[in-house]
Design a protein around this motif. Structure first.
Motif, PDB file in Angstrom:
ATOM      1  N   MET A 235       2.639  54.808  92.802  1.00 11.68           N
ATOM      2  CA  MET A 235       1.415  55.378  93.344  1.00 11.68           C
ATOM      3  C   MET A 235       0.289  54.370  93.566  1.00 11.68           C
ATOM      4  SD  MET A 235       1.718  58.605  94.046  1.00 11.68           S
ATOM      5  CE  MET A 235       3.278  58.076  94.758  1.00 11.68           C
ATOM      6  N   GLN A 236       0.453  53.128  93.091  1.00 10.27           N
ATOM      7  CA  GLN A 236      -0.692  52.229  93.223  1.00 10.27           C
ATOM      8  C   GLN A 236      -1.056  51.912  94.679  1.00 10.27           C
ATOM      9  OE1 GLN A 236      -0.707  48.940  94.248  1.00 10.27           O
ATOM     10  NE2 GLN A 236       1.090  47.873  93.489  1.00 10.27           N
ATOM     11  N   PRO A 237      -0.109  51.794  95.649  1.00 12.88           N
ATOM     12  CA  PRO A 237      -0.548  51.620  97.034  1.00 12.88           C
ATOM     13  C   PRO A 237      -1.319  52.827  97.566  1.00 12.88           C
ATOM     14  CG  PRO A 237       1.748  50.964  96.776  1.00 12.88           C
ATOM     15  CD  PRO A 237       1.358  51.695  95.526  1.00 12.88           C
ATOM     16  N   ILE A 238      -0.963  54.018  97.089  1.00 11.46           N
ATOM     17  CA  ILE A 238      -1.657  55.227  97.532  1.00 11.46           C
ATOM     18  C   ILE A 238      -3.097  55.226  97.018  1.00 11.46           C
ATOM     19  CG2 ILE A 238      -1.588  57.744  97.517  1.00 11.46           C
ATOM     20  CD1 ILE A 238       0.836  56.326  98.896  1.00 11.46           C
TER      21      ILE A 238
ATOM     22  N   THR B  97       5.953  47.900 104.849  1.00 12.49           N
ATOM     23  CA  THR B  97       6.698  46.892 104.085  1.00 12.49           C
ATOM     24  C   THR B  97       7.664  47.527 103.096  1.00 12.49           C
ATOM     25  OG1 THR B  97       4.881  46.788 102.486  1.00 12.49           O
ATOM     26  CG2 THR B  97       4.867  45.179 104.287  1.00 12.49           C
ATOM     27  N   ASP B  98       7.338  48.721 102.647  1.00 10.35           N
ATOM     28  CA  ASP B  98       8.175  49.481 101.725  1.00 10.35           C
ATOM     29  C   ASP B  98       7.728  50.931 101.814  1.00 10.35           C
ATOM     30  OD1 ASP B  98       6.116  49.988  99.412  1.00 10.35           O
ATOM     31  OD2 ASP B  98       5.989  47.835  99.793  1.00 10.35           O
ATOM     32  N   LEU B  99       8.335  51.782 101.037  1.00  6.57           N
ATOM     33  CA  LEU B  99       8.072  53.220 101.116  1.00  6.57           C
ATOM     34  C   LEU B  99       6.593  53.546 100.915  1.00  6.57           C
ATOM     35  CD1 LEU B  99       8.700  56.242 101.077  1.00  6.57           C
ATOM     36  CD2 LEU B  99       9.623  55.953  98.765  1.00  6.57           C
ATOM     37  N   ARG B 100       6.047  53.177  99.752  1.00  3.86           N
ATOM     38  CA  ARG B 100       4.657  53.555  99.456  1.00  3.86           C
ATOM     39  C   ARG B 100       3.662  52.700 100.231  1.00  3.86           C
ATOM     40  NH1 ARG B 100       6.181  58.401  97.523  1.00  3.86           N
ATOM     41  NH2 ARG B 100       7.852  58.068  96.016  1.00  3.86           N
ATOM     42  N   GLY B 101       4.022  51.440 100.503  1.00  2.00           N
ATOM     43  CA  GLY B 101       3.159  50.630 101.351  1.00  2.00           C
ATOM     44  C   GLY B 101       3.023  51.240 102.733  1.00  2.00           C
ATOM     45  N   GLY B 102       4.124  51.814 103.242  1.00  2.00           N
ATOM     46  CA  GLY B 102       4.064  52.498 104.526  1.00  2.00           C
ATOM     47  C   GLY B 102       3.177  53.722 104.476  1.00  2.00           C
ATOM     48  N   ALA B 103       3.262  54.478 103.371  1.00  2.00           N
ATOM     49  CA  ALA B 103       2.384  55.646 103.212  1.00  2.00           C
ATOM     50  C   ALA B 103       0.927  55.221 103.145  1.00  2.00           C
ATOM     51  CB  ALA B 103       2.773  56.424 101.964  1.00  2.00           C
ATOM     52  N   ALA B 104       0.646  54.093 102.487  1.00  2.00           N
ATOM     53  CA  ALA B 104      -0.733  53.581 102.420  1.00  2.00           C
ATOM     54  C   ALA B 104      -1.239  53.229 103.815  1.00  2.00           C
ATOM     55  CB  ALA B 104      -0.793  52.365 101.496  1.00  2.00           C
ATOM     56  N   CYS B 105      -0.358  52.713 104.672  1.00  2.00           N
ATOM     57  CA  CYS B 105      -0.755  52.410 106.046  1.00  2.00           C
ATOM     58  C   CYS B 105      -1.079  53.686 106.821  1.00  2.00           C
ATOM     59  CB  CYS B 105       0.344  51.626 106.750  1.00  2.00           C
ATOM     60  SG  CYS B 105       0.500  49.899 106.231  1.00  2.00           S
ATOM     61  N   ILE B 106      -0.317  54.768 106.584  1.00  2.00           N
ATOM     62  CA  ILE B 106      -0.637  56.048 107.217  1.00  2.00           C
ATOM     63  C   ILE B 106      -2.025  56.513 106.782  1.00  2.00           C
ATOM     64  CG2 ILE B 106      -0.064  58.505 107.256  1.00  2.00           C
ATOM     65  CD1 ILE B 106       2.863  57.766 107.230  1.00  2.00           C
TER      66      ILE B 106
ATOM     67  N   THR C  23      -3.701  53.642 115.547  1.00  2.00           N
ATOM     68  CA  THR C  23      -2.865  52.852 114.640  1.00  2.00           C
ATOM     69  C   THR C  23      -1.403  53.067 114.991  1.00  2.00           C
ATOM     70  OG1 THR C  23      -4.426  52.837 112.786  1.00  2.00           O
ATOM     71  CG2 THR C  23      -2.091  52.632 112.240  1.00  2.00           C
ATOM     72  N   ILE C  24      -0.646  51.988 114.992  1.00  2.00           N
ATOM     73  CA  ILE C  24       0.801  52.048 115.224  1.00  2.00           C
ATOM     74  C   ILE C  24       1.485  51.453 114.002  1.00  2.00           C
ATOM     75  CG2 ILE C  24       2.728  51.281 116.664  1.00  2.00           C
ATOM     76  CD1 ILE C  24       0.696  51.033 118.982  1.00  2.00           C
ATOM     77  N   ILE C  25       2.408  52.214 113.417  1.00  6.33           N
ATOM     78  CA  ILE C  25       3.134  51.760 112.231  1.00  6.33           C
ATOM     79  C   ILE C  25       4.599  51.593 112.601  1.00  6.33           C
ATOM     80  CG2 ILE C  25       3.733  52.254 109.835  1.00  6.33           C
ATOM     81  CD1 ILE C  25       1.256  54.068 109.728  1.00  6.33           C
ATOM     82  N   THR C  26       5.130  50.395 112.364  1.00  4.66           N
ATOM     83  CA  THR C  26       6.531  50.106 112.647  1.00  4.66           C
ATOM     84  C   THR C  26       7.345  50.108 111.348  1.00  4.66           C
ATOM     85  OG1 THR C  26       6.247  47.702 112.449  1.00  4.66           O
ATOM     86  CG2 THR C  26       5.815  48.692 114.608  1.00  4.66           C
ATOM     87  N   ASN C  27       8.652  49.970 111.500  1.00  4.02           N
ATOM     88  CA  ASN C  27       9.580  49.963 110.361  1.00  4.02           C
ATOM     89  C   ASN C  27       9.487  51.265 109.566  1.00  4.02           C
ATOM     90  OD1 ASN C  27      11.645  48.652 108.897  1.00  4.02           O
ATOM     91  ND2 ASN C  27      10.212  48.010 107.313  1.00  4.02           N
ATOM     92  N   THR C  28       9.375  52.371 110.289  1.00  2.00           N
ATOM     93  CA  THR C  28       9.160  53.672 109.639  1.00  2.00           C
ATOM     94  C   THR C  28      10.379  54.169 108.869  1.00  2.00           C
ATOM     95  OG1 THR C  28       9.773  54.808 111.684  1.00  2.00           O
ATOM     96  CG2 THR C  28       7.436  54.371 111.325  1.00  2.00           C
ATOM     97  N   THR C  29      11.506  53.496 108.996  1.00  2.00           N
ATOM     98  CA  THR C  29      12.665  53.844 108.169  1.00  2.00           C
ATOM     99  C   THR C  29      12.309  53.791 106.698  1.00  2.00           C
ATOM    100  OG1 THR C  29      14.206  52.993 109.818  1.00  2.00           O
ATOM    101  CG2 THR C  29      15.038  53.206 107.584  1.00  2.00           C
ATOM    102  N   GLN C  30      11.439  52.859 106.318  1.00  2.46           N
ATOM    103  CA  GLN C  30      11.008  52.768 104.924  1.00  2.46           C
ATOM    104  C   GLN C  30      10.289  54.042 104.486  1.00  2.46           C
ATOM    105  OE1 GLN C  30      11.552  50.652 102.550  1.00  2.46           O
ATOM    106  NE2 GLN C  30      12.518  48.971 103.647  1.00  2.46           N
TER     107      GLN C  30
ATOM    108  N   ARG D 120      12.460  57.040 103.790  1.00  2.00           N
ATOM    109  CA  ARG D 120      13.241  57.028 102.566  1.00  2.00           C
ATOM    110  C   ARG D 120      12.686  58.010 101.533  1.00  2.00           C
ATOM    111  NH1 ARG D 120      12.475  52.836  99.802  1.00  2.00           N
ATOM    112  NH2 ARG D 120      14.205  53.383  98.435  1.00  2.00           N
ATOM    113  N   GLY D 121      11.393  58.333 101.597  1.00  2.00           N
ATOM    114  CA  GLY D 121      10.816  59.135 100.533  1.00  2.00           C
ATOM    115  C   GLY D 121       9.915  60.274 100.946  1.00  2.00           C
ATOM    116  N   TYR D 122       9.570  60.374 102.236  1.00  2.00           N
ATOM    117  CA  TYR D 122       8.703  61.458 102.691  1.00  2.00           C
ATOM    118  C   TYR D 122       9.429  62.255 103.761  1.00  2.00           C
ATOM    119  CZ  TYR D 122       4.827  59.224 100.257  1.00  2.00           C
ATOM    120  OH  TYR D 122       4.004  58.679  99.296  1.00  2.00           O
ATOM    121  N   GLU D 123       9.633  63.521 103.484  1.00  2.00           N
ATOM    122  CA  GLU D 123      10.344  64.394 104.407  1.00  2.00           C
ATOM    123  C   GLU D 123       9.354  65.018 105.387  1.00  2.00           C
ATOM    124  OE1 GLU D 123      14.177  67.106 103.665  1.00  2.00           O
ATOM    125  OE2 GLU D 123      12.385  67.898 102.714  1.00  2.00           O
TER     126      GLU D 123
END
Length: 427
Positions: free
Chosen positions: A317-320, A379-388, A398-405, A408-411
């Protein structure tokens, strides 16, 4: 704006956000990924079919794990969010599929194989690249139970001819390492006591499932006791707990957009420390009936956060919370005492114009400035959520790439945020 589920098409790899939209409304949580994954593996111990409800079956990690188990002989059927599992003839091969290297929870195949007195070669596990994620405690625990585990050029090779209970102590509490020992020890001879275990909610639910299936597990206050048995019957039905990490993410989303949301059928029992920090930061969180309400209308305040084993703030949760700190005028600090290199996302957040830096195991966030939309990478699952979250705060696109990460954890995260009023879609 129309939203699209990021799992819906393999050709869609970018999330696009138009920022500065307040979130309002109701959001329903999916089942917790980190509870579902070990439960699926444990269910394959059973001689009879075990049914799991509320499984986030569209998540990439869940799909991969089920594919691996099916390919190796387990009998698993999926019906929407319900998954039925039993051992079948697992393992029908001694070499796990190469896709096992794509997820970290493939490590639990070692515990399952050890319990069933079989042989398995497993490629080294994957998952988020968040620094030094060792698996030595997994090997230590399984070896103490009597399994022979060796590393070779192809990965990890486990040979089990029967396990015996033992006293095991971890030098730090690991979630999946604890779960691996629990699964393996369930079919051992004698009693296993695991000290300095991670007894967070997902681990407690795994114990609940194992006990319902016929195991004998006690799990409390960083200690796990397993009395081995010679048979795991299965034949039960259990619902996966709601995603507490998803709840915290949406609570922060309401906070940084000055919005108000309701999360039905959820309470604060799993997230008491997270809620304490949300309130410190000026996000109002309260329960009413069977729902959780979050209001982000107040001015945000700075805070100093340290991650810690449960019931502390999980490292996930720290990136969040770093994204939340961007909304507070002044300086906040976040120290990660588990994964000291889990700050790869910082370089991406800087692209929004944020004043954030990291050194060692600490991030310093000088919040309150206006963010600008940017093109960034998850960069990773939670880092991607922090970017959102940062993208929803920012002016412009904003455009976020590598969304496969992120997948992995958000449906259905883009769809859920879109229904709350975010201008977000996938292309």
């Amino acid at each position: 704006m129309m939203t699209t589920d990021i799992t819906s098409a393999k050709t869609k790899h970018e999330i696009v956000i138009q920022g500065r939209k307040k979130l309002f409304g109701e959001v329903h949580l999916s089942g917790a990924k980190n509870a579902a994954l070990p439960m699926i593996v444990a269910a394959c111990l059973g001689e009879e079919e075990t049914i799991l409800d509320n499984v986030p079956t569209s998540l990439r990690d869940v799909k991969i794990l089920i594919d691996i188990l099916q390919e190796m002989g387990a009998i698993i059927n999926i019906n929407s969010f319900t998954v039925s599992c039993r051992r079948g003839n697992f393992p029908n091969q001694s070499m796990a599929p190469s896709k096992s290297s794509e997820i970290r929870y493939s490590l639990l195949l070692l515990g399952l194989t050890a319990a069933l007195e079989e042989v398995l070669e497993l490629p080294l596990p994957g998952g988020c690249k968040i620094g030094d994620r060792k698996y030595d405690l997994h090997l230590h625990g399984l070896r103490k139970l009597g399994a022979d585990v060796q590393e070779n050029e192809r990965g990890l090779k486990l040979v089990s001819s029967g396990l015996s209970g033992n006293n095991i102590e971890f030098y730090l509490p690991t979630t999946s390492g604890t779960e691996n020992v629990m699964i393996a020890a369930s079919l051992s001879r004698g009693k296993t006591t695991l000290l300095n275990a991670n007894t967070r909610p997902e681990v407690l639910q795994l114990a609940e499932l194992l006990n319902a299936m016929g195991a004998k597990v006690e799990c409390k206050n960083r200690v796990v006791n397993v009395q081995g048995t010679d048979k795991i019957r299965g034949g039960v039905r259990v619902s996966v707990m709601p995603g507490w990490d998803e709840a915290v993410t949406y609570a922060v989303a309401a906070g940084v957009t000055n919005g108000e949301i309701c999360i039905p059928n959820f309470n604060t029992s799993y997230i008491k420390e997270d809620v304490r920090y949300l309130r410190l930061a000026g996000v109002n969180v309260f329960e009413w009936g069977s729902s959780l309400y979050v209001s982000g209308k107040e001015n945000k305040k700075t805070f100093d956060l340290f991650t810690a084993p449960y019931p502390g703030i999980n490292s996930d949760m720290q990136p969040i919370f770093a994204a939340l700190a961007l909304a507070a005028e002044g300086t906040s600090t976040i120290a990660d005492l588990r994964f000291t290199d889990r700050f790869q996302y910082v370089s991406e957040i800087k692209k929004f114009g944020a004043d954030i830096s990291s050194f060692g195991n600490t991030a310093i966030i000088n919040g309150g400035s206006t963010l600008r939309g940017a093109k960034v990478k998850a960069t990773d699952l939670r880092g991607g959520a922090a970017c959102i979250l940062a993208g929803m705060m920012a002016e412009g696109e904003t455009i976020i790439t590598n969304t496969t990460q992120i997948n992995r954890g958000y449906e259905n995260i883009s769809d859920k945020l879109g229904k709350l009023g975010a201008a977000i879609y996938v292309r």
